[in-house]
Write an enzyme that holds these catalytic residues in place. Structure first.
Site, PDB file in Angstrom:
ATOM      1  CB  SER A   8     -12.498 -13.173   5.441  1.00  0.00           C
ATOM      2  OG  SER A   8     -13.065 -13.524   6.682  1.00  0.00           O
ATOM      3  CG  HIS A  33     -16.197 -10.323   5.033  1.00  0.00           C
ATOM      4  ND1 HIS A  33     -17.326  -9.841   4.417  1.00  0.00           N
ATOM      5  CD2 HIS A  33     -16.583 -11.402   5.747  1.00  0.00           C
ATOM      6  CE1 HIS A  33     -18.360 -10.612   4.740  1.00  0.00           C
ATOM      7  NE2 HIS A  33     -17.933 -11.556   5.563  1.00  0.00           N
ATOM      8  CG  ASP A  35     -17.052 -13.193   8.916  1.00  0.00           C
ATOM      9  OD1 ASP A  35     -18.118 -12.901   8.341  1.00  0.00           O
ATOM     10  OD2 ASP A  35     -16.093 -13.742   8.333  1.00  0.00           O
ATOM     11  CG  MET A  37     -19.006 -15.546  13.811  1.00  0.00           C
ATOM     12  SD  MET A  37     -18.029 -17.043  13.518  1.00  0.00           S
ATOM     13  CE  MET A  37     -17.365 -16.691  11.892  1.00  0.00           C
ATOM     14  CG  MET A  68     -22.568 -14.695  10.410  1.00  0.00           C
ATOM     15  SD  MET A  68     -21.331 -15.923   9.931  1.00  0.00           S
ATOM     16  CE  MET A  68     -19.855 -14.921  10.062  1.00  0.00           C
ATOM     17  N   GLY A 142     -20.035 -19.770  10.410  1.00  0.00           N
ATOM     18  CA  GLY A 142     -19.560 -20.028  11.760  1.00  0.00           C
ATOM     19  C   GLY A 142     -18.121 -20.471  11.877  1.00  0.00           C
ATOM     20  N   GLY A 144     -14.182 -20.769   9.688  1.00  0.00           N
ATOM     21  CA  GLY A 144     -13.360 -20.517   8.522  1.00  0.00           C
ATOM     22  C   GLY A 144     -12.775 -21.811   7.977  1.00  0.00           C
ATOM     23  N   GLY A 145     -12.291 -21.761   6.735  1.00  0.00           N
ATOM     24  CA  GLY A 145     -11.571 -22.875   6.148  1.00  0.00           C
ATOM     25  C   GLY A 145     -12.415 -24.037   5.668  1.00  0.00           C
ATOM     26  CG  ASP A 175     -18.063 -15.304   3.686  1.00  0.00           C
ATOM     27  OD1 ASP A 175     -16.999 -15.956   3.608  1.00  0.00           O
ATOM     28  OD2 ASP A 175     -18.409 -14.683   4.704  1.00  0.00           O
ATOM     29  N   GLY A 176     -17.187 -18.128   1.569  1.00  0.00           N
ATOM     30  CA  GLY A 176     -16.958 -19.505   1.991  1.00  0.00           C
ATOM     31  C   GLY A 176     -16.272 -20.347   0.933  1.00  0.00           C
ATOM     32  N   GLY A 197     -10.691 -15.663   2.819  1.00  0.00           N
ATOM     33  CA  GLY A 197      -9.942 -15.548   4.060  1.00  0.00           C
ATOM     34  C   GLY A 197      -8.637 -16.306   4.040  1.00  0.00           C
TER      35      GLY A 197
END
Length: 216
Positions: A8, A33, A35, A37, A68, A142, A144-145, A175-176, A197
């Site tokens: 990511s 990946h 993302d 947003m 997203m 929405g 990361g981490g 994902d996540g 990520g």
């Protein structure tokens, strides 16, 4: 079949993005990946088309684009033209998912559909014969981490069951919060594409971590 690792870019160092792309490729990442947003569908704003244009010029592995954003059908052609191999959108983000899927395919990309942690997998059942990927969000989209939401494991299993019943090759992506502790769990429940990520980009030995995520 080996587990696919999608690195990511949300967690990459943007002061040296080209170097981090090469680092991920050299470490054995299969996909990148990306993302997108919009600050509306999710609270955050990430990056858009100008950055993807640069990423495509720098990358040698497939680009896994995750939209997203609200009303994603407006931007399918844009992201496809910038080199996305696959485009995933959220079922919650539009009124006509079938039209978005058709638009993605007409643009020459693989189509994926994603659900948030609180959205039941059953809402995508009617689209199962038209998609190539199901993305189960294992954190709230929405940011990361975040920490992995363990209750999403059952949703991974449900998605795998839908895919198997279809008789088609459908990737189950997660994902996540994917790391050395959660990767064995999601693989056990049926995931075969792992988005990671910060666990990868913040490591000193990304190659070793990718090997670990695959369970080797």
């Amino acid at each position: 079949m080996d587990t696919i690792i999608s690195a990511s870019l949300l967690s990459a160092d943007f002061s040296r993005l080209g170097d981090d792309i090469k680092r991920a490729e050299n470490a054995g990442a299969d996909w990148l990946h990306y993302d997108v947003m919009d600050g509306l569908f999710v609270p955050s704003i990430s990056f858009g088309e100008p950055v993807l244009k640069y990423v495509r010029a720098s990358a040698k592995i497939p680009l896994d684009v995750h939209l997203m954003i609200n009303d994603p059908i407006r931007y399918i052609d844009n992201y496809a033209s910038l080199g996305a191999a696959g485009i995933t959108f959220h079922v919650e983000s539009c009124d006509d998912p079938a039209a978005v899927i058709e638009k993605i395919h007409n643009a020459g990309c693989k189509a994926g559909i994603s659900v948030k942690p609180n959205t039941p997998v059953s809402v995508i059942k009617s689209y199962i014969n038209d998609i190539e990927l199901i993305l189960i969000m294992t954190v709230e989209p929405g940011f990361g981490g975040q920490s992995f939401i363990e209750s999403t494991l059952d949703k991974i299993a449900q998605a795998r069951e839908l895919a198997e019943r279809s008789g088609r090759r459908i990737y189950i992506q997660v994902d996540g919060g994917i790391n050395d502790k959660t990767a064995p769990l999601v693989r056990k429940y049926g995931a075969d594409v792992l988005v990671s990520g910060s666990y990868l980009f913040c490591s000193e030995d990304m190659k070793e971590r990718i090997i670990g995520l695959r369970g080797r």
